[in-house]
Design a protein around this motif. Structure first.
Motif, PDB file in Angstrom:
ATOM      1  N   ASN A   1       0.807  -1.227   0.000  1.00 25.36           N
ATOM      2  CA  ASN A   1       0.000   0.000   0.000  1.00 25.36           C
ATOM      3  C   ASN A   1       0.835   1.270   0.000  1.00 25.36           C
ATOM      4  O   ASN A   1       0.296   2.358  -0.169  1.00 25.36           O
ATOM      5  N   ARG A   2       2.122   1.085   0.198  1.00 29.96           N
ATOM      6  CA  ARG A   2       2.926   2.274   0.492  1.00 29.96           C
ATOM      7  C   ARG A   2       2.986   3.248  -0.674  1.00 29.96           C
ATOM      8  O   ARG A   2       2.773   4.442  -0.507  1.00 29.96           O
ATOM      9  N   ALA A   3       3.265   2.734  -1.863  1.00 30.66           N
ATOM     10  CA  ALA A   3       3.438   3.633  -3.006  1.00 30.66           C
ATOM     11  C   ALA A   3       2.152   4.414  -3.244  1.00 30.66           C
ATOM     12  O   ALA A   3       2.169   5.645  -3.423  1.00 30.66           O
ATOM     13  N   ARG A   4       1.064   3.680  -3.225  1.00 33.98           N
ATOM     14  CA  ARG A   4      -0.210   4.336  -3.492  1.00 33.98           C
ATOM     15  C   ARG A   4      -0.490   5.441  -2.465  1.00 33.98           C
ATOM     16  O   ARG A   4      -0.862   6.570  -2.811  1.00 33.98           O
ATOM     17  N   GLN A   5      -0.283   5.100  -1.213  1.00 31.41           N
ATOM     18  CA  GLN A   5      -0.546   6.070  -0.159  1.00 31.41           C
ATOM     19  C   GLN A   5       0.402   7.268  -0.287  1.00 31.41           C
ATOM     20  O   GLN A   5       0.012   8.408  -0.023  1.00 31.41           O
ATOM     21  N   ALA A   6       1.637   6.980  -0.697  1.00 32.40           N
ATOM     22  CA  ALA A   6       2.608   8.077  -0.848  1.00 32.40           C
ATOM     23  C   ALA A   6       2.107   9.104  -1.853  1.00 32.40           C
ATOM     24  O   ALA A   6       2.111  10.305  -1.594  1.00 32.40           O
ATOM     25  N   PHE A   7       1.644   8.614  -2.998  1.00 30.22           N
ATOM     26  CA  PHE A   7       1.142   9.543  -4.010  1.00 30.22           C
ATOM     27  C   PHE A   7      -0.092  10.281  -3.501  1.00 30.22           C
ATOM     28  O   PHE A   7      -0.276  11.470  -3.749  1.00 30.22           O
ATOM     29  N   LEU A   8      -0.972   9.549  -2.813  1.00 30.69           N
ATOM     30  CA  LEU A   8      -2.191  10.186  -2.320  1.00 30.69           C
ATOM     31  C   LEU A   8      -1.861  11.280  -1.311  1.00 30.69           C
ATOM     32  O   LEU A   8      -2.486  12.344  -1.318  1.00 30.69           O
ATOM     33  N   LEU A   9      -0.890  10.989  -0.473  1.00 28.68           N
ATOM     34  CA  LEU A   9      -0.561  11.992   0.544  1.00 28.68           C
ATOM     35  C   LEU A   9       0.179  13.186  -0.052  1.00 28.68           C
ATOM     36  O   LEU A   9      -0.007  14.312   0.365  1.00 28.68           O
ATOM     37  N   ALA A  10       1.048  12.924  -1.022  1.00 29.30           N
ATOM     38  CA  ALA A  10       1.864  14.019  -1.572  1.00 29.30           C
ATOM     39  C   ALA A  10       1.152  14.741  -2.706  1.00 29.30           C
ATOM     40  O   ALA A  10       1.170  15.970  -2.775  1.00 29.30           O
ATOM     41  N   TRP A  11       0.547  13.985  -3.600  1.00 31.03           N
ATOM     42  CA  TRP A  11      -0.006  14.602  -4.796  1.00 31.03           C
ATOM     43  C   TRP A  11      -1.544  14.539  -4.854  1.00 31.03           C
ATOM     44  O   TRP A  11      -2.138  14.972  -5.834  1.00 31.03           O
TER      45      TRP A  11
END
Lengths: 454, 1036
Positions: B980-990
């Motif tokens: 889930n990390r990559a997806r969450q990273a984009f959601l949180l940043a972008w």
């Protein structure tokens, strides 16, 4: 050995065509153009300026403007002023000896034995005048032309008018150990675009902020850089017609260039021991005034347009209120390195294209109730040397006591106009529209001091 | 607004080396003057020697009898150049002497550059305005001194209050002293006048007269003004009353009978006729004939202090005497009367009041009397009046603009109230039809597209819209949860949900923090004073919080304006309601820039900052230009500037400290308690006694620590301003009545006695018919929604500002704003629900060709996040953001303050709270805010730059601050399951999920990096990359 410089031509950013279509607008235009060729108004004598600001007000009658009448009439009461207003104050002679130096016989006091040996290269302007006699205002005036309301610094104006010669370095670098009066306002770009801002270098372990990479291993850094470039480029490519994202992508590349270049510029391992000795840079020294002077030469060599060295700060400086002997340690600190800078520039053939300005915010009173001197704005001395300036001369004459200018006054605006002229700029034409009118460094004043031009 | 850099033309010269650049100003400054000075006389309009004119390019190309004089680009072949080189002595020009070498060079350069001759006509020089003030003349200055006969002044004397004046010495040096008299006693004894240190003449020293008080001279001290001589008599006086009829007498002088007029005495007297309504009269004459005197003049009884001037020029008395009150002519005098018994009163000299039994007294104060033995010319008399006006602060009329209908003071029709921004706001009809475009904004914009042949792009992608809206209204991104829910609710598109979202965000406390910050830019907010030492102001934050809260609760803008200008006055009128808030609101004025080392030093500059900020913030006018001279481009005059100046000079500002706080132990001054005056004592009493620390803090602070205070203003001593010539306080001119700018104010402000006028100014600014206030504010609102305003110079609506791109829309918005009770949130709703705002930010080549600047809003401007949003969004991604409003900044305790210009205050306090709450100083820019184009805290900022500089990239790549956020962001992700990390990273940043590609890229990066380092380092690097990338920084 000169570090390999990766030049970045603004045309490579693919902007020319769009610029022609008028799409280059707003802040973008100004930020992408440090290397775009704004031209001088006429052929410049100097391509670089090294400004040395001796903070606190060095005394003219103790350094470069000998006044024998002060000794002759020592103790005579004149109408002067002290910190609280007009007063009757006795004349105070200089405790320092003056001797004629060089072929020209320029009179220099014992405070500057080394700089004095370069007398034939110095142009001593004895008739400087400024308007407000308080440090903050006078320092601001000497840097920005304005004594009260902050306006862009001369270094920012030069960057705006001339651009820089190396996109990997800032156009205006300020070597500043301690903040002067007026703080960072004295090198601020103010309403000029931010790219013309002075960048402060704090001599020491971390001179330029954020130059040290966050990650030590270069391979890891390279991976991250690639990822960033990838993502940024993808973003930009998906949005054709918008100039900002690709420009921003590029700014990271430029920054990486700076990370390579700047430490090399400030690393003296390629300098000979003789050079280090000439300046007085000790082993392991990364902060002394001598180090700063050598750094200035190297910065200029690498294309920085304007370098300013601010000697001392808002305390512990040339502000000798109690005793003129306080000038001794201050002079000792700068004398050798200043002379070395001129010698070094000369032997590298750089002095003919570099203007060196040694200045201060005001002079000191020729009269005082004690052994020091108070602030004095109606006459003081600043120097110029190098490109386009006659050497071994004085310009301007003060009266017999050094209280007022008797001939050829040179207001701070005139000093600025002359510097701009030597750099190839007409101070009346170098303007910027802000808040509804055109501003310039010299406000509505300033005359080029033609008598000193070579 | 940044200007485009002009390209220089570089062209070769035929006569050798390449030339320097040349442009229009080269021609104007180097070529045209030469042609005018040396050639026009014989080759211009008057004379055309050899058939040649040189006064236009066409004429030169055409040439004269010898053929074309000019061949562009070819100096060597141009006859003009050959002539000035004098190669051929027959054609050598100018005939008498050669041109200076530089002029020849310039002409060569010019011809080789193609001989450009600007097509425009230089703007005609503004007609020289009449002098806007008169040089003040003191009585003993040139040219008055030789004529000065009597000069009595009450100031500068060693008299004590209440002391009877037996002798009023003449300061002219001529010995025409006055002595107390009663009756005609030759020894001069009588009822003396009394010295009052603070008289009815604006508190200045004066001699007080009563009905039985008289002062006079005698034959020996009579001034040498005899026969039909000219004279000028000037008095500064306030008359309360006169003894009943016949006329009470102010002053007069006479001549005893003597050889020139045997048997006849003559005198001239100024008296006041109470029955004639208290008007001044001229009684007596140079002769003994009695005839009625025509009464003239404005009433003097019980009025304000006045400057009276009487001038007699040669000729029969009646037709040649003129009278002025405060520089306003009162008419001429006809007829004359005689005083009975004058033949028997040879001992007259100069006298005042009841100096003789048959002279009536008056009740009033006299501060100064001036008698000159010639009739002053108008300019001199006005100069004397200007001097007295400045000295005694009595406004006088003169040859300087006074009133609002003096609009064309410069006489130049080029700038005048025809300027669009000074016209009344209209409510134009909404163009087009409403089919498919319910929002009037869309109809206005659509008509713009139509006129330009533009086809707008479509609506933006919904998730981009949501992100855009969140940042617009709150300065923060939506959380992944919020984004998911909102996206679901808005798919498919749903206007109602969009409106609901807007409302939710407007209600969020994050909204006030975001939009309040925009206003703080305009208000040049900082937490320090800006003097040489940059003294901290812990209480400044009360103003900041006031602004944030005002936006949060949608305070009507007119109220917001009034409270910032006059909140203290409003609070005093109604102490029960929001007293503290209204007081704190005047921080807008208190925060005016300070200078130097002592209290209120260079005060004229601080007031300049006030006028500048008030002008730009509310009116969009650069009024401070009029400090030193009439505005060169807008109709504002110096008079207008000083009319405002008086209002703020009548206001008491606080002093937060400067170098003298430490060196001279001067405590802070004039901070304003947040409670009404009646409650201050009770709070003060609560302070613990005997604590040395608290006592010292109290002394430095100006109030016990238990009394909360604000950095705010209060009413000071109300008075008009003294005009400052060239903006210099040491060059005073006449006094100027307080008021609003004359070219905008239809009538003078009615300022009640004892008040500064700020409330009246605020009311004038928010009046329905003020053409600027509403326009300026709606333009700001528009600007922050669209990236630039309908007028791109938000602080300059003057003639040098830009013109509105959609004038009708602007006016419609301004009217609507007023109609909706000046509600800013109402305007947000209106704008954000429009289709125009929701356009995508995609580009379009054909539209770009027509409208590259997007003036007609055919797409949405992609913008970079501003400094505060960058920082807040990074802290949100790293989950370290503290959304609480902080209390006081951690300044050192006031007892430890010792800042000076040598040791300035220069701290920056780390914080995890929203950027609007960062402590900012004036002398040093906050490093982060400065790097990302934060505002200049020293001057009002209407629009920020948006720069791209390598220093920003260095900071983002290398700084420990960004590294910290990236590491925390990474730690947050590492707590999640790996898939889930990559997806969450984009959601949180972008605020959007990654594409398949992007997710793959992410995974490979992490894998590769981890191999060489470790997982934590890999995710930190990855997170940092997301945080510093374009997708984070730009809003689609």
């Amino acid at each position: 050995m000169r570090p390999r410089i990766r030049t970045l031509d603004w045309r490579q950013m693919g902007l020319t065509a769009l610029a022609a279509a008028g799409a280059l607008r707003g802040a973008l235009a100004n930020d992408l153009r440090p290397v775009a060729p704004p031209s001088p108004h006429y052929a410049p004598k100097a391509r670089h300026l090294i400004k040395v600001f001796l903070t606190g007000g060095f005394s003219h009658v103790d350094t470069f403007d000998p006044k024998h009448a002060l000794q002759r009439d020592k103790g005579k009461i004149v109408e002067g002023f002290n910190l609280r207003g007009v007063a009757q104050v006795p004349l105070l002679p200089s405790p320092f000896r003056f001797t004629p130096r060089g072929q020209s016989g320029l009179m220099v006091s014992e405070l500057f034995p080394n700089l004095g040996s370069l007398a034939d290269d110095l142009c001593v302007i004895r008739s400087l005048r400024t308007d407000i006699v308080e440090h903050f205002q006078a320092a601001l005036a000497m840097h920005t032309g304005s004594a009260t309301i902050p306006l862009p610094s001369m270094g920012a104006w030069l960057s705006y008018g001339l651009g820089t010669l190396n996109p990997n370095l800032p156009p205006f670098v300020v070597l500043c150990e301690h903040l002067p009066y007026g703080g960072s306002q004295v090198w601020d770009s103010n309403f000029l675009p931010p790219v013309h801002q002075g960048v402060r270098v704090i001599p020491g372990t971390d001179p330029i902020p954020n130059l040290q990479p966050a990650v030590k291993e270069s391979s890891l850094r390279a991976m991250e850089a690639r990822l960033l470039d990838d993502l940024n480029t993808r973003y930009a490519d998906a949005r054709p017609g918008d100039l900002a994202p690709p420009a921003r992508t590029d700014s990271f590349r430029t920054a990486r260039g700076m990370m390579e270049i700047a430490p090399q510029v400030l690393d003296f391992t390629s300098e000979t021991a003789q050079t280090l000795d000439l300046y007085g840079v000790q082993p392991g020294d990364r902060a002394s005034f001598a180090w700063q002077c050598l750094a200035a030469r190297r910065l200029v060599e690498n294309g920085v347009r304007t370098v300013e060295i601010i000697d001392s700060g808002a305390t512990n400086n040339w502000d000798a209120h109690s005793n003129m002997q306080e000038h001794r340690p201050k002079a000792k600190r700068v004398d050798q390195a200043l002379a070395a800078l001129l010698v070094d520039l000369k032997r590298r053939g750089m002095l003919s294209s570099t203007l060196v300005a040694i200045c201060t915010e005001f002079g000191r009173t020729p009269f005082d109730g004690g052994l020091g001197r108070n602030h004095w704005h109606r006459a003081f001395t600043c120097l110029l040397a190098g490109a386009g300036v006659k050497g071994g001369i004085t310009h301007g004459v003060t009266d017999e006591y050094g209280i007022d200018v008797a001939e050829n006054p040179c207001h701070v605006h005139d000093y600025h106009a002359t510097i701009l002229h030597l750099m190839g700029l007409d101070h009346e034409r170098l303007t910027y529209r802000h808040a509804g009118r055109d501003y310039r460094l010299t406000d509505v004043a300033g005359n080029v001091v033609r008598g000193i031009l070579a | 607004m940044t200007s485009l850099f002009l390209p220089w033309l570089i062209l070769p010269a035929a006569f050798g080396a390449p030339t320097a650049p040349i442009d229009d100003s080269f021609f104007e400054s180097r070529v045209r003057p030469t042609l005018i000075q040396h050639c026009f006389e014989c080759h211009g309009q008057k004379n055309t020697r050899g058939g040649l004119r040189v006064d236009s390019r066409e004429a030169l190309l055409k040439g004269g009898d010898s053929g074309p004089a000019l061949i562009p680009d070819k100096a060597s072949e141009s006859l003009l150049i050959q002539a000035i080189h004098r190669a051929d002595s027959k054609r050598a020009m100018p005939p008498k002497a050669p041109l200076p070498a530089q002029a020849i060079d310039d002409l060569v350069t010019w011809v080789n550059a193609g001989a450009p001759w600007p097509a425009y006509q230089p703007v005609p020089a503004r007609k020289t305005p009449p002098a806007s003030f008169t040089n003040p003349l003191a009585p003993n200055s040139q040219p008055l001194a030789p004529a000065l006969q009597i000069w009595l002044k009450a100031d500068g004397t060693p008299w004590k209050n209440g002391q009877p004046i037996h002798v009023w010495e003449d300061s002219s040096g001529r010995g025409h002293d006055l002595v107390a008299t009663a009756g005609a006693r030759a020894d001069g004894t009588g009822v003396p006048g009394t010295f009052v240190a603070k008289s009815d003449i604006a508190g200045f020293p004066a001699v007080r007269f009563g009905p039985t008080t008289g002062l006079g001279g005698n034959a020996a001290t009579a001034p040498a003004i005899l026969g039909d001589a000219e004279f000028t008599l000037v008095l500064v006086t306030r008359v309360r009353g006169t003894q009943g009829p016949p006329d009470g007498l102010l002053a007069g002088f006479g001549e005893p009978s003597g050889p020139a007029n045997p048997g006849r005495a003559r005198c001239a007297i100024i008296g006041i006729n109470p029955q004639g309504g208290g008007k001044p009269v001229l009684v007596g004459g140079f002769g003994n004939d009695a005839a009625p005197t025509r009464r003239a003049g404005a009433p003097l009884l019980d009025g304000p202090p006045v400057i009276l001037a009487l001038t007699r020029t040669k000729g029969p008395l009646a037709s040649s005497a003129q009278f002025w009150i405060n520089g306003i002519p009162q008419g001429e005098w006809q007829g004359h009367t005689a005083i009975p018994d004058m033949a028997r009163r040879p001992e007259l000299g100069f006298f005042m009041g009841h100096a003789r039994p048959w002279l009536r007294g008056f009740d009033g104060d006299v501060a100064e009397v001036i008698l000159l033995n010639r009739a002053l010319a108008a300019g001199e008399r006005q100069g004397l009046e200007a001097h007295l006006s400045a000295k005694f602060r009595i406004p006088v009329a003169g040859p300087f603009p006074q009133k609002s209908d003096d609009k064309t003071e410069t006489g130049d029709p080029a700038f005048q109230p025809k300027h669009w921004a000074f016209q009344p706001i209209r409510k134009p009809p909404i163009p087009g039809d409403s089919a498919g475009q319910e929002n009037p904004i869309d109809r206005f914009i659509a008509s713009g597209w139509k006129s330009k042949g533009l086809k707008p792009v479509g609506q933006a992608d919904t998730s981009a819209l949501i992100r855009r809206l969140y940042f617009d209204l709150t300065g923060l991104p939506p959380t992944p949860d919020e984004m998911e829910r909102t996206l679901a609710a808005l798919t498919p598109w749903n206007d109602r949900e969009w409106s609901n979202l807007i409302d939710r965000l407007l209600d969020s406390p994050r909204y006030g923090e975001r939009w309040g910050r925009h206003w703080l830019d305009v208000a040049r907010y900082a937490d320090t004073a800006g003097d040489n030492a940059d003294y901290p102001i812990p209480e400044a934050r009360l103003y900041r919080d006031y602004v944030i809260d005002a936006f949060q609760r949608d305070m009507p803008y007119d109220q917001f304006l009034r409270e910032q200008l006059a909140g203290d006055i409003l609070a005093a009128k109604n102490p029960a309601a929001r007293y503290a808030d209204q007081v704190a609101a005047t921080g807008f004025l208190a925060l005016s820039r300070r200078y130097a080392t002592g209290p209120y030093e260079f005060w004229h500059l601080t007031l300049e900052d006030t006028i500048d900020t008030v002008g730009q913030a509310f009116l969009g006018l650069t009024l401070k230009c009029a400090r030193c001279h009439d505005h060169k481009f807008d109709p504002a005059t110096q008079n207008d500037y000083y009319a405002l100046y008086g209002i703020f000079e009548s206001t008491q500002y606080p002093w937060a400290g400067a170098e003298e706080f430490q060196s001279m132990k001067k405590p802070r001054e004039h901070f304003v308690p947040l409670v009404p005056p009646t409650e201050v004592a009770a709070l003060a009493a609560k302070q613990t006694k005997g604590d040395k620390n608290l006592d010292e803090a109290t002394r430095r602070r100006g109030f016990p620590t238990t009394v909360p205070v604000a950095y705010a203003v209060q009413e000071g001593t109300p008075r008009p301003a003294v005009f400052q010539r060239s903006g210099e306080p040491e060059k005073p001119g006449p006094v100027v009545e307080r008021g609003a700018p004359g070219f905008l104010a239809k009538s003078p402000l009615q300022i009640p006695a004892g008040e500064s006028g700020r409330l009246q100014l605020a009311e004038w600014l928010t009046a329905r018919d003020n053409p600027l206030t509403a326009r300026v504010m709606v333009n700001r609102i528009w600007q922050h929604h669209f990236g630039k305003g309908l007028i791109t110079t938000p602080n300059n609506f003057g003639t040098r500002g830009s013109a509105p791109s959609h004038p009708d829309l602007l006016d419609w918005l301004a009217t609507t704003f007023q109609e909706k009770g000046w509600s800013i949130k109402a305007m947000h709703r209106l704008i954000l629900t429009s289709k125009t705002w929701r356009l995508a930010s995609v580009s379009n080549p054909s539209n770009t060709a027509i409208d590259p600047d997007n003036t007609y809003l055919w797409h949405h401007q992609r913008q970079r996040l501003d400094a505060e949003a960058i920082r807040d969004a990074m802290l949100a991604a790293s989950d370290r953001l503290n959304l609480n409003r902080p209390g006081e900044h951690p300044f050192p305790p006031i007892t430890a303050w010792g800042y000076s210009q040598h040791v300035q205050f220069k701290e920056f306090y780390p914080s995890l709270q929203r950027s609007v709450y960062l402590m900012t100083t004036r002398l040093q820019r906050h490093p982060f805010l400065a790097l990302f184009d934060g505002p200049d805290t020293n001057a009002t900022t209407g629009i920020r730059a948006s720069s791209i500089v390598p220093a920003q990239a260095l900071y983002l790549m290398n700084s420990p601050e960004v590294k910290t956020e990236a590491a925390a962001f990474a730690a947050r992700l590492l707590r999640l399951p790996p898939e889930n990390r990559a997806r969450q990273a984009f959601l949180l940043a972008w605020q959007r999920p990654p594409s398949e590609d992007e997710e793959a890229r992410a995974r490979s990066f992490i894998a590769q990096y981890t191999q060489q380092a470790d997982e934590t380092a890999a995710w930190t690097a990855f997170c940092r990359t997301l945080l510093v990338s374009n997708a984070f920084f730009y809003l689609d």
